[in-house]
Design a protein around this motif. Structure first.
Motif, PDB file in Angstrom:
ATOM      1  N   ILE A 143       0.853  -1.185   0.000  1.00 41.65           N
ATOM      2  CA  ILE A 143       0.000   0.000   0.000  1.00 41.65           C
ATOM      3  C   ILE A 143       0.891   1.239   0.000  1.00 41.65           C
ATOM      4  N   VAL A 144       0.652   2.123  -0.956  1.00 45.65           N
ATOM      5  CA  VAL A 144       1.399   3.370  -1.078  1.00 45.65           C
ATOM      6  C   VAL A 144       0.435   4.528  -0.824  1.00 45.65           C
ATOM      7  N   THR A 145       0.774   5.378   0.133  1.00 46.27           N
ATOM      8  CA  THR A 145      -0.020   6.575   0.409  1.00 46.27           C
ATOM      9  C   THR A 145       0.727   7.780  -0.136  1.00 46.27           C
ATOM     10  N   LEU A 146       0.100   8.461  -1.090  1.00 44.59           N
ATOM     11  CA  LEU A 146       0.718   9.621  -1.729  1.00 44.59           C
ATOM     12  C   LEU A 146       0.292  10.894  -1.014  1.00 44.59           C
ATOM     13  N   ASP A 147       1.255  11.718  -0.677  1.00 45.36           N
ATOM     14  CA  ASP A 147       0.991  13.015  -0.066  1.00 45.36           C
ATOM     15  C   ASP A 147       0.537  13.997  -1.149  1.00 45.36           C
ATOM     16  N   THR A 148       0.233  15.209  -0.739  1.00 43.54           N
ATOM     17  CA  THR A 148      -0.193  16.242  -1.673  1.00 43.54           C
ATOM     18  C   THR A 148       0.812  16.433  -2.801  1.00 43.54           C
ATOM     19  N   ASP A 149       0.304  16.647  -4.015  1.00 46.00           N
ATOM     20  CA  ASP A 149       1.124  16.953  -5.195  1.00 46.00           C
ATOM     21  C   ASP A 149       2.313  16.003  -5.314  1.00 46.00           C
ATOM     22  N   SER A 150       2.023  14.714  -5.299  1.00 45.57           N
ATOM     23  CA  SER A 150       3.071  13.687  -5.379  1.00 45.57           C
ATOM     24  C   SER A 150       2.777  12.752  -6.544  1.00 45.57           C
ATOM     25  N   ALA A 151       3.822  12.072  -7.039  1.00 49.88           N
ATOM     26  CA  ALA A 151       3.640  11.171  -8.176  1.00 49.88           C
ATOM     27  C   ALA A 151       4.660  10.043  -8.127  1.00 49.88           C
ATOM     28  N   ILE A 152       4.214   8.851  -8.554  1.00 51.13           N
ATOM     29  CA  ILE A 152       5.093   7.687  -8.623  1.00 51.13           C
ATOM     30  C   ILE A 152       4.897   6.967  -9.957  1.00 51.13           C
ATOM     31  N   GLU A 153       5.921   6.213 -10.339  1.00 46.16           N
ATOM     32  CA  GLU A 153       5.838   5.266 -11.444  1.00 46.16           C
ATOM     33  C   GLU A 153       6.167   3.892 -10.894  1.00 46.16           C
ATOM     34  N   VAL A 154       5.446   2.872 -11.347  1.00 44.37           N
ATOM     35  CA  VAL A 154       5.595   1.520 -10.816  1.00 44.37           C
ATOM     36  C   VAL A 154       6.080   0.590 -11.918  1.00 44.37           C
ATOM     37  N   ARG A 155       7.094  -0.216 -11.607  1.00 41.29           N
ATOM     38  CA  ARG A 155       7.598  -1.232 -12.545  1.00 41.29           C
ATOM     39  C   ARG A 155       7.810  -2.536 -11.784  1.00 41.29           C
ATOM     40  N   PHE A 156       6.989  -3.528 -12.081  1.00 38.23           N
ATOM     41  CA  PHE A 156       7.117  -4.848 -11.475  1.00 38.23           C
ATOM     42  C   PHE A 156       7.434  -5.868 -12.561  1.00 38.23           C
ATOM     43  N   SER A 157       8.245  -6.858 -12.208  1.00 41.84           N
ATOM     44  CA  SER A 157       8.525  -7.975 -13.107  1.00 41.84           C
ATOM     45  C   SER A 157       8.682  -9.230 -12.252  1.00 41.84           C
ATOM     46  N   GLY A 158       9.112 -10.310 -12.882  1.00 37.11           N
ATOM     47  CA  GLY A 158       9.240 -11.557 -12.155  1.00 37.11           C
ATOM     48  C   GLY A 158      10.195 -11.489 -10.983  1.00 37.11           C
TER      49      GLY A 158
END
Length: 334
Positions: A143-158
């Motif tokens: 679980i990721v909780t993003l604060d105000t004006d925040s952004a993430i990119e997610v990369r999952f693999s094996g």
């Protein structure tokens, strides 16, 4: 401010749970309850609004006046406290009884189980608007909780779980997977964890990593032909390279509260407080006199609505709040 619709949707059970969680998260064992609280809050916007309302009632009931800042500034006598209000008196009475009978324990059982945060696609960037705090659930259960004006990119693999924090701040409640360490990249640093809870924030001049539970390694950029330095954190420690050489310091207890929409300060300069609270609003609170920046703030605040925050700070320091031509709020001496 909680909306009318969400307020109407709050059942008595949700209101009771919010009161219980508010008592827990201001108590001595709040670190122990942190993960479970965040799951409850992330499960439904109604939960977040109910908790924020409990905090607002606490402030309205004299929470600010009861702080060191309130006493020093001779704020008006507080109205009846939250736990004296008829609707929530049984909840706090039970909590008080447990504190007497079982020191170190706030409540005997947790609220009912609730659904988890919304599942998001691995390749889908996640971002929050100014003033928004939002939790998302990744494909591995993190679980990721993003604060105000925040952004993430997610990369999952094996064999890889990797998130890049592009801006702002996020809390990571990482699902354990010994075969796939969880990596967060931010500002030239990489945080590596297995199963733990930690914050990562990009700030002017550097990165800040605060560990709430478990352990993490913070790695820097490897010099040419060399090996990157690795710093291992223990719970309660904070790594920072903001405006200085990399160092590890004790994390402020206030760092735990931001996911609930409350910001706690203990002797923090007013200028630093506004630097944090202004991130949550397009309209800013400014200081009409630079010397006010050194005034010390102690207390808990919600950064929104910005007008209420400006009014509370003005009352605490015997100032007046004026609207600038640009729409900002300016604190000036009377």
């Amino acid at each position: 401010m909680p909306g009318k619709a969400s307020k109407e949707n709050r059942s008595p059970a949700v209101i009771k749970q919010a009161g219980i969680w508010f008592a827990r998260m201001r108590g001595p064992d709040r670190a122990r309850w942190r993960s479970e609280f965040e799951r409850w809050q992330a499960a439904d916007p109604v939960h977040r609004d109910a908790y924020a309302e409990a905090g607002a009632q606490w402030l309205d009931a004299g929470g600010l006046a009861a702080t060191e800042m309130g006493r020093n500034r001779r704020l008006p006598e507080p109205r009846p406290a939250l736990w004296q209000m008829p609707a929530v008196r049984p909840v706090f009475a039970a909590a008080a009884l447990l504190l007497v009978v079982l020191p170190g324990f706030w409540l005997l059982r947790a609220p009912s189980a609730v659904p988890d945060a919304a599942l998001v696609a691995q390749a889908e960037p996640q971002a929050t608007r100014v003033g928004e705090i939002r939790a998302v659930k990744l494909g591995d259960g993190t679980i990721v909780t993003l604060d105000t004006d925040s952004a993430i990119e997610v990369r999952f693999s094996g064999d890889l779980r990797q998130v890049r924090l592009m801006r702002g701040r996020a809390r990571f409640d990482v699902a354990h997977d010994a075969a796939r360490p969880f990596r967060v990249e931010a500002g030239g640093r990489t945080v590596i964890a297995l199963g733990t809870v930690f914050d990562v924030g990009i700030e002017p001049g550097g990165v800040r990593v605060s560990l709430l539970r478990g352990s993490v390694d913070v790695r820097g950029v490897a010099p040419a032909g060399g090996v990157a330095a690795v710093t291992r954190l223990a719970p309660g420690e904070c790594f920072t390279d903001v405006a200085s050489r990399p160092k590890v310091v004790r994390a402020s207890p206030a760092v735990q509260q931001w996911v609930s929409g409350m910001l706690d300060f203990d002797g923090v300069p007013l200028g630093d407080v506004l630097e944090q609270t202004n991130r949550y609003s397009e309209r800013k609170i400014r200081l009409g006199d630079p010397s006010l920046a050194s005034a010390r703030v102690t207390g808990g605040f919600r950064p929104l609505p910005v007008e209420q925050l400006a009014t509370a700070l003005a009352a605490a320091f015997s100032l007046q709040a004026e609207r600038s031509p640009q729409g900002d709020l300016v604190l000036r001496r009377r």
